[in-house]
Design an enzyme around this catalytic site. Structure first.
Site, short mmCIF file in Angstrom:
data_model
loop_
_atom_site.label_atom_id
_atom_site.label_comp_id
_atom_site.label_asym_id
_atom_site.label_seq_id
_atom_site.Cartn_x
_atom_site.Cartn_y
_atom_site.Cartn_z
N LYS A 85 -16.81 -20.55 11.98
CA LYS A 85 -16.63 -19.38 12.76
C LYS A 85 -18.31 -19.11 13.33
CE LYS A 85 -12.50 -17.88 10.77
NZ LYS A 85 -11.83 -17.30 9.64
N GLU A 108 -9.56 -18.61 21.70
CA GLU A 108 -9.90 -17.21 21.17
C GLU A 108 -9.50 -17.00 19.79
OE1 GLU A 108 -11.64 -14.31 20.75
OE2 GLU A 108 -11.23 -13.84 22.99
N GLY A 125 -9.02 -14.38 14.10
CA GLY A 125 -7.87 -14.23 14.63
C GLY A 125 -7.38 -13.13 15.74
N GLU A 150 -5.47 -19.53 -0.36
CA GLU A 150 -4.57 -20.59 -0.50
C GLU A 150 -4.81 -20.86 -2.17
OE1 GLU A 150 -4.59 -23.32 2.49
OE2 GLU A 150 -5.29 -21.66 4.07
N1 LIG Z 1 -2.75 -18.58 9.50
C1 LIG Z 1 -3.41 -17.87 10.22
O1 LIG Z 1 -3.62 -16.57 9.89
C2 LIG Z 1 -4.68 -18.41 11.21
C3 LIG Z 1 -5.62 -17.65 11.64
C4 LIG Z 1 -6.63 -18.10 12.60
C5 LIG Z 1 -6.45 -19.53 12.88
N2 LIG Z 1 -5.47 -20.30 12.24
C6 LIG Z 1 -5.44 -21.72 12.48
O2 LIG Z 1 -4.22 -22.03 13.11
C7 LIG Z 1 -3.81 -23.37 12.92
C8 LIG Z 1 -2.44 -23.32 12.16
O3 LIG Z 1 -2.33 -22.46 11.06
P1 LIG Z 1 -1.12 -22.11 10.39
O4 LIG Z 1 -1.44 -21.15 9.48
O5 LIG Z 1 0.05 -21.69 11.34
O6 LIG Z 1 -0.84 -23.19 9.49
P2 LIG Z 1 0.69 -23.79 9.01
O7 LIG Z 1 1.37 -22.66 8.72
O8 LIG Z 1 0.30 -24.66 8.05
O9 LIG Z 1 1.31 -24.58 10.19
C9 LIG Z 1 0.95 -25.88 10.67
C10 LIG Z 1 2.20 -26.73 10.97
O10 LIG Z 1 1.90 -28.10 11.81
C11 LIG Z 1 2.73 -28.69 11.06
N3 LIG Z 1 1.92 -30.23 11.38
C12 LIG Z 1 0.76 -30.51 10.82
N4 LIG Z 1 0.38 -31.54 11.35
C13 LIG Z 1 1.46 -32.09 11.96
C14 LIG Z 1 1.90 -33.33 12.77
N5 LIG Z 1 0.90 -34.47 12.63
N6 LIG Z 1 3.05 -33.54 13.31
C15 LIG Z 1 3.74 -32.37 13.42
N7 LIG Z 1 3.58 -31.07 12.69
C16 LIG Z 1 2.27 -31.00 11.96
C17 LIG Z 1 2.69 -28.49 9.73
O11 LIG Z 1 3.68 -29.06 8.96
P3 LIG Z 1 3.26 -29.71 7.38
O12 LIG Z 1 3.33 -28.39 6.56
O13 LIG Z 1 4.37 -30.56 6.92
O14 LIG Z 1 1.90 -30.55 7.58
C18 LIG Z 1 2.72 -26.89 9.79
O15 LIG Z 1 4.16 -26.62 10.01
C19 LIG Z 1 -4.70 -23.70 11.77
O16 LIG Z 1 -5.95 -24.47 12.76
C20 LIG Z 1 -5.57 -22.39 11.41
O17 LIG Z 1 -6.99 -22.71 10.85
C21 LIG Z 1 -4.71 -19.71 11.25
#
Ligand SMILES: NC(=O)c1ccc[n+]([C@@H]2O[C@H](COP(=O)([O-])OP(=O)(O)OC[C@H]3O[C@@H](n4cnc5c(N)ncnc54)[C@H](OP(=O)(O)O)[C@@H]3O)[C@@H](O)[C@H]2O)c1
Ligand SMILES: NC(=O)c1ccc[n+]([C@@H]2O[C@H](COP(=O)([O-])OP(=O)(O)OC[C@H]3O[C@@H](n4cnc5c(N)ncnc54)[C@H](OP(=O)(O)O)[C@@H]3O)[C@@H](O)[C@H]2O)c1
Lengths: 429, 429
Positions: free
Chosen positions: B207, B131, B136, B192
């Site tokens: 999406k 979802e 989001g 970003e």
């Molecule tokens: N942020 C939003 O508002 C939002 C909204 C809808 C959907 N999403 C989706 O949700 C997901 C996460 O987004 P986010 O904003 O939370 O991103 P984020 O803040 O960059 O968090 C991702 C985390 O996962 C870690 N990571 C990546 N590869 C890894 C691995 N192989 N082993 C262990 N840890 C690992 C990253 O570490 P490093 O930084 O060291 O790589 C980071 O700490 C994405 O798919 C994004 O498209 C996000």
């Protein structure tokens, strides 16, 4: 393909006919989704009604006795779309007792006897769904029950009556007066010839009772909802609000504060940049404020044959899925909390006051003193000459409690010769 | 009270931390609803990340190997919130193969490998929910899959990228230019440092792939979505649109026509009284046109730690319910149709064209001739002097096909010395 699931309809009016249409028009998709055909086998109509053409077109049998439906072992689900409390309540109870699942759009009934019927369904291990009862085509109940299950809801604010929203839209955008707007709504078929339930806020109040249960798990009664309608709302107030940056809307609200809730219906000044301010004409919208999602809003038609019927058919499909999976008997909303009402001294809001006062010096000072004594501040003031003798003054106050507001109203009545033309709550911090 | 359901988190960034918060903050309601506690037992982080404080606060174990999570028999559900394609894809596959249910917010992955992963989940009789991947905090996927299951959807139009909607809002309401708006979005953390995915429409396209599957049951690939972003969009065009009664929005659309669909992302002129026109700042909204309900819209935050996490936790709760009822393994969206794409000659819309032409007599006639030859009519024309030599002409055409539009573009390039500054589609009949 499994064998068809058969439905019995109680009532073949606007919504009942819509159910036949939606089932026929979307037959293929529905069948694909639930894995079997879904058809209306019988419809209960009055002996005086002529529905033969409909019956022929949709290949169903007309009956005049409830037993013809509930004693038919082929029928799994009963859809009640007759309206009013009785005999609907008895018919739904009988259907549940006879082992049928029930879908209804009857908000009056649910607001007043919803818990009783839900408990009966639960006892009978049958499902009772009623998505269509709140905001017709907007899937708000299921959204709260499922998607917002992980969230902590703080407020539900709804434009949940299409008739009054149509009227208010005309009053704001075309400076129509109340009577003309009502007449137009009646001509267009939005308002009934007796518009009481709509314009006095009763219809919206029914929906706030149901929404309070879904959002907060609390069961409240109709007399626990503070209800004010828009009957006789002055076009001048609507215009004054507009000039101050607000749009007048009939808002149904249910708000949680320290574990207690307050449910209310009344005309409210909504800031013009708030999403609810741009809900026009007969459309409905439900705005939810919650700790997780923040602000979300669900918009669509609040009534009408096909939108309402679509919600009913979605309920039917949910029940068929549950029958197939063998997981029937769960309540539509499982969330239950002990009911706690917020006392008036803790319900705070800004207020809009519109007053007529003699056009003499010292008058406004009197109002300012009353406000100051009550500990209430003024945020905006507009004064204009109404006649030679009178001035019309419109104020928006800072936030204060309902108790303070009552005191101010009392003081104005007792200590001044102002005429308090109207008071409305104002949305915002 | 049954024993807790344990979750393994992959990634502990913005959204992962939100999941811990929502589970903790709404613990009581969640427990009441699903009948057991729901807790994150382990989180996979990089060895280089310092997440000890989080781990202590939320009482979970940090691990560095996927096997520590998927080989733990106590863990039922894995939440993937790492982002990117690999290793996320491998990790999700491994988790499903190890018998775990999976929840993810990874739109990039789902848009590109969604069917493959959904099939694997189905084979393994495990649930895969996502979802949070579209808009989001707005529960749009579940709404389409459940509440609109009884309906026949014709169009889904979404403002599904918060960054660009923020920028466009600033460009419209504060006449900010593109670069300033982008800089401000970056400063506020909406965009970003490399904004490519947002401003070029790629994120919105992901999406639309997912929404096309839910709305129409059709699986399309990214290269089947026609994508245009807002990079370099001219403030002058935004203002011109505004004067003509339109608001420029980046719209992701997927539209069904005669059994085929067209999915697209691009800047669109939305009539100012359309509900999508009043979606401001970083908010998202998905507008659905369907045969039963008619017009409905779902509005809320498209991103952010807590809103996104709330959708993830709603998915978790759905899975727990299904585990308890023993009804696991159904696809998130069961609706499947053979994929059919609408050919360009059948995709029709009005167009906005902004042109620079020499300020000489006969120039406009040339444009009129090209349009007439193509069989395209003009609805609105605005001409203004740009410089001494040049005039800036803005036109809105009647409806025409994409093929006709291509022909007009070709003719303008070959037969005139106009400069075609931009073209955008225009919403409306
Ligand atoms: N942020 C939003 O508002 C939002 C909204 C809808 C959907 N999403 C989706 O949700 C997901 C996460 O987004 P986010 O904003 O939370 O991103 P984020 O803040 O960059 O968090 C991702 C985390 O996962 C870690 N990571 C990546 N590869 C890894 C691995 N192989 N082993 C262990 N840890 C690992 C990253 O570490 P490093 O930084 O060291 O790589 C980071 O700490 C994405 O798919 C994004 O498209 C996000
Ligand atoms: N219309 C909407 O847009 C809408 C939207 C949301 C919810 N609802 C709810 O849906 C329900 C139905 O509304 P509606 O607009 O379809 O009303 P309607 O057009 O008046 O239809 C009700 C039908 O049921 C018949 N009926 C009533 N009592 C009956 C009885 N004892 N035996 C047999 N037939 C009986 C009525 O016949 P008579 O006319 O002879 O009494 C009428 O044909 C109501 O609960 C309403 O609140 C309606």
């Amino acid at each position: 393909m499994e064998k068809p699931v058969k439905v019995g309809l109680l009532g073949l009016g606007v919504v009942g006919t819509g159910v036949l249409e939606i089932l026929a028009d979307h037959q293929e998709k529905i069948e694909k989704s639930i894995g079997c055909p879904l058809t209306v086998a019988k419809a209960l109509v009055r002996p005086t009604e002529d529905k033969e053409n409909l019956a022929k077109k949709y290949n169903l049998q007309l009956v005049h006795e409830l037993t013809d439906i509930i004693e038919d072992p082929e029928i799994d689900i009963v859809v009640e779309v007759m309206g009013r409390i009785e005999p609907a309540k008895t018919f739904i109870s009988e259907a549940l007792k006879a082992g049928k699942h029930v879908v209804t759009a009857n908000k009056d009934l649910l607001a007043q006897h919803g818990s009783e019927l839900a408990s009966l369904a639960h006892e009978q291990k049958r499902n009772l769904y009623y998505e269509a009862s709140v905001a017709g085509g907007i899937p708000i109940l299921r959204t709260i029950a499922n998607s917002l299950a992980a969230d902590d809801i703080q407020e539900v604010l709804g434009i949940v009556n299409g008739t009054t929203n149509y009227m208010l839209t005309k009053m704001v955008t075309e400076q129509m007066d109340y009577d003309t707007a009502l007449k137009q709504a009646q001509e267009l078929g939005f308002a009934e010839s007796d518009p009481t339930n709509d314009v006095d806020g009763i219809d919206a109040a029914y929906k706030m009772v149901i929404l309070s249960k879904f959002a907060f798990g609390m069961t409240i009664t109709m007399d626990q909802v503070k209800v004010k309608g828009i009957r006789g709302l002055s076009g001048k107030d609507v215009t004054a609000a507009d000039q101050l940056g607000y749009t007048v809307k009939l808002i149904g609200s249910t708000v949680k504060k320290n574990g207690s809730i307050a449910a209310e219906v009344g005309p409210v000044l909504v800031p013009s940049d708030h999403p609810l301010a741009s809900i026009h004409n007969e459309f409905n919208a439900v705005f939810v404020k919650s700790s997780g999602i923040g602000e979300s809003m669900y918009y669509g038609p609040g009534a009408g044959s096909r939108p309402t019927a679509t919600s009913i058919v979605a309920d039917l499909m949910t029940i068929v899925n549950k029958i197939q999976l063998g997981t029937i008997g769960h309540r539509f909303s499982e969330y239950t909390q002990p009911t706690q009402l917020t006392p008036p001294e803790e319900i705070v809001s800004k207020y809009f006051l519109s007053l007529k006062m003699p056009d003499e010096t010292g008058q406004f000072l009197q109002l300012a003193e009353i406000m100051a004594n009550a500990g209430a501040g003024l945020e905006q003031v507009v004064q204009e000459k109404a006649t030679v003798e009178n001035a019309r003054v419109v104020v928006i106050t800072h936030k204060m409690s309902e108790t303070t507001m009552s005191q101010i109203q009392k003081d104005i009545a007792e200590k001044t010769n102002f005429e308090l033309l109207s008071t409305m709550k104002v949305m915002g911090e």
